[in-house]
Enzyme design. Structure first.
Site, short mmCIF file in Angstrom:
data_model
loop_
_atom_site.label_atom_id
_atom_site.label_comp_id
_atom_site.label_asym_id
_atom_site.label_seq_id
_atom_site.Cartn_x
_atom_site.Cartn_y
_atom_site.Cartn_z
N CYS A 1 -103.31 57.17 1.43
CA CYS A 1 -103.30 57.61 -0.69
C CYS A 1 -103.34 59.22 -0.41
O CYS A 1 -104.95 59.20 -1.34
CB CYS A 1 -104.35 56.89 -1.48
N CYS B 1 -102.17 49.62 -8.92
CA CYS B 1 -101.67 50.92 -9.10
C CYS B 1 -100.79 51.39 -10.60
O CYS B 1 -100.01 50.98 -10.41
CB CYS B 1 -101.25 51.18 -7.62
N CYS C 1 -98.75 51.72 0.83
CA CYS C 1 -99.72 51.04 0.85
C CYS C 1 -100.09 49.54 -0.65
O CYS C 1 -98.77 49.14 -0.19
CB CYS C 1 -99.71 51.89 -1.12
N GLU D 1 -122.35 60.33 8.51
CA GLU D 1 -121.81 60.20 7.01
C GLU D 1 -122.84 61.35 7.10
O GLU D 1 -121.75 62.29 6.11
CB GLU D 1 -122.56 59.47 6.51
N CYS E 1 -96.81 55.46 -0.77
CA CYS E 1 -96.73 54.51 -1.83
C CYS E 1 -95.97 53.36 -1.69
O CYS E 1 -96.30 52.40 -1.22
CB CYS E 1 -96.94 55.10 -3.07
S1 SF4 Z 1 -99.75 52.39 -4.85
FE1 SF4 Z 1 -101.04 53.95 -5.75
S2 SF4 Z 1 -103.45 53.72 -4.19
FE2 SF4 Z 1 -101.31 53.15 -3.07
S3 SF4 Z 1 -100.79 54.92 -2.36
FE3 SF4 Z 1 -99.70 54.90 -4.13
S4 SF4 Z 1 -100.98 56.13 -5.61
FE4 SF4 Z 1 -102.38 55.61 -3.34
#
Ligand code: SF4
Length: 582
Positions: free
Chosen positions: A330, A345, A339, A164, A336
């Site tokens: 992200c 979101c 995702c 870390e 997206c």
């Molecule tokens: S849906 Fe929202 S959390 Fe997912 S990649 Fe797109 S902006 Fe990021």
């Protein structure tokens, strides 16, 4: 929820008294400052692992008409009681349905994370991470230890701690090689405690921010002598007793190693949560925004841990999942379409509504309290963005899609369907606005003379030690001098300055051989041009053994320079000197 370290050590191991007292399971103070060890600039930290450039900030306007008289947009004037009210407004209101249009202006409750009340989204993120966590081959990522021996737990905590600290401001790919080398040389915290500071700093060469290496070394010695080699399990204990461990690192160690329900918020997580919460705030400069994001992360990890029972791997997996999402999906320019948490979101929902041509709803500002954290995007800027994306999309798609997009749609229809490709572009474009981006500070530019002074008789070079505080503190270098700011730095002017400077170190500068070249080097706040000057002094120079500030200067061989603790920029100067002499 208190998750005790002692319960995690196998029964046959002797139990030592915990010198840190019981862990207070209450939420962290929402008004707490960012940790010292956390990347000072969350976005710059994330940029190390994020390949895409920062998007341009959108045109914005400040909205004052919905802001009550008792509040102000200035972070410094926002009182503590108002700050608590703000947090309360966000996290204690009834959950919204998450399918709102871009509500700007809006009430604070608009930012309540939908992830908090969505077990399906939580499970989706964890499932995604379970599949993804091995793809980047990080050697410090290991299965959670159940019922470990004290020695195993000590080693695991040590491994996570080192990883870390190394990962702060440094790319994962770079850290992997350093971490492997480090663990080969010092496999346990006891091994590290026995090393010299010089050895540790030397091993750190190339990672930058050398004070981190010194603090790790001091921390290892303290943990071995005062804590029987085992790092504390709580955030409070880690921050209080281990040098260089701040809130982020403490949360990571506590959650990943000891299974405590503690948040870890780095630049990647700030970006993910800003988008999930639709929070267009300044994560670098507005402490209230940072506090709200930490509060959200704290509540989220506790909700996830609750579902996992008394003790387990979930807190660590959850924190790492959020960080991994921020560094791979992200990113500043998000993907997206891939995702796992689109359903919760807000940035995604707003972008989809925008792409679908739904009109902005009238916001409901409860109790006269408007959100004061977000910069508000001008409606015309949003529409322009949407139209630009649509236009681009239309050029690529069929008339069928055009007709479909023009049809009238309801919010719930928008929420429940998969976006078309041009809509996805609008969503991504909208998500890129989060978090708020402030213009970057200008990087200072400086020039320095780096004087390689070589003794002809034995080929040794003069090196000097930097002051114990400040940039590259305590590292060795060729005697160097920062040039006064000027617009007329030339080879000729630098020669004169080099001769003046070197005459303060050695009596004769007759052996000046000229400027070998210039090494450019970039620090986070400084662009430095290092002009390397070569001097070769013969033994007739009477001053060679009567240097000023004797303890900070040494004559060393080429081999010693190779293994000396020097910054990477200075090592590049050394490469230039060697190349000239070959
Ligand atoms: S849906 Fe929202 S959390 Fe997912 S990649 Fe797109 S902006 Fe990021």
């Amino acid at each position: 929820m208190a998750r005790r370290k002692s319960a995690r050590i196998a029964a046959q191991e002797p139990k030592l008294p915990n010198p840190y007292g019981p862990h207070n399971g209450d939420s962290d103070d929402a008004a707490g400052l960012m940790s010292a060890s956390q990347p000072s600039s969350p976005d710059s930290a994330s940029s190390a692992s994020d390949p895409d450039p920062e998007p341009r900030p959108a045109k914005r306007r400040k909205v004052t008409k919905h802001t009550p008289n008792t509040t102000t947009r200035s972070p410094t004037k926002y009182s503590k009681s108002n700050s608590l009210l703000l947090v309360q407004s966000i996290f204690t209101s009834a959950p919204h349905d998450g399918r709102a249009l871009p509500l700007r202006p809006h009430p604070p409750s608009y930012h309540q994370p939908l992830l908090l009340s969505s077990p399906s989204a939580q499970a989706s993120l964890l499932r995604w991470f379970q599949k993804e966590q091995t793809t980047r081959l990080m050697p410090w990522r290991k299965p959670f230890l159940t019922n470990p021996s004290r020695a195993d737990l000590s080693r695991r905590a040590y491994e996570v701690w080192i990883s870390e600290i190394m990962l702060q401001q440094t790319r994962v790919a770079t850290v992997i090689a350093y971490w492997n080398k480090w663990m080969t040389k010092w496999p346990t915290i006891e091994d590290l405690a026995q090393a010299t500071e010089e050895e540790v700093v030397n091993m750190w060469t190339g990672l930058g921010y050398y004070s981190r290496a010194r603090r790790i070394h001091a921390g290892a010695q303290k943990v071995v002598t005062e804590m029987q080699g085992l790092l504390p399990d709580t955030v409070e204990g880690l921050m209080k007793h281990v040098p260089g461990v701040g809130r982020y690192t403490a949360g990571a160690i506590s959650a990943i190693v000891f299974g405590e329900a503690e948040p870890m918020v780095d630049g990647n997580v700030m970006r993910v949560l800003s988008r999930q919460m639709g929070l267009m705030g300044d994560v670098k400069g507005d402490k209230r925004v940072v506090d709200v994001l930490w509060e959200a992360a704290d509540r989220l990890v506790k909700v996830v841990a609750e579902a996992d029972g008394e003790e387990g791997e979930k807190p660590g997996l959850w924190g790492q999942a959020l960080m991994e999402l921020g560094s791979t999906i992200c990113t500043p320019k998000p993907q997206c379409g891939k995702c796992p948490v689109t359903e919760s979101c807000m940035a995604y929902a707003e972008g989809l509504a925008l792409a679908s041509g739904l009109k902005q709803a009238v916001p409901d500002i409860e109790d006269g309290i408007a959100c004061v954290l977000c910069e508000l995007v001008e409606e015309d800027a949003m529409e322009a963005s949407s139209q630009a994306t649509e236009k681009k999309g239309r050029q690529q798609t069929s008339k069928f899609f055009e007709a479909f997009q023009a049809s009238s749609m309801k919010e719930k229809d928008v929420a429940s369907r998969t976006p078309l490709s041009q809509e996805l572009n609008t969503i991504i474009s909208h998500a890129q606005r989060f978090p708020l981006k402030k213009p970057k500070k200008q990087v200072r530019e400086e020039e320095a003379l780096v004087c390689a002074i070589r003794r002809v008789s034995d080929g040794q070079y003069l090196i000097s030690r930097r002051p114990g505080k400040g940039l590259l503190a305590g590292l060795w270098e060729f005697p160097s001098y920062i040039l006064p700011a000027s617009n007329d730095s030339t080879t000729k002017s630098r020669k004169k300055q080099a001769l003046d400077y070197a005459s303060g170190l050695v009596e004769s500068t007759d052996g000046y051989r000229g400027e070998l070249g210039t090494v450019p080097w970039l620090f986070s706040h400084l662009r430095l041009a290092m002009h390397v000057q070569l001097f070769e002094l013969d033994d007739s120079d009477r001053s060679l053994r009567t240097l000023p500030l004797e303890s900070n200067y040494r004559w060393v061989s080429s081999d010693e320079i190779e293994s000396e603790s020097m910054g990477t920029g200075m090592k590049k100067c050394w490469s230039l000197i060697k190349a000239t002499r070959e």
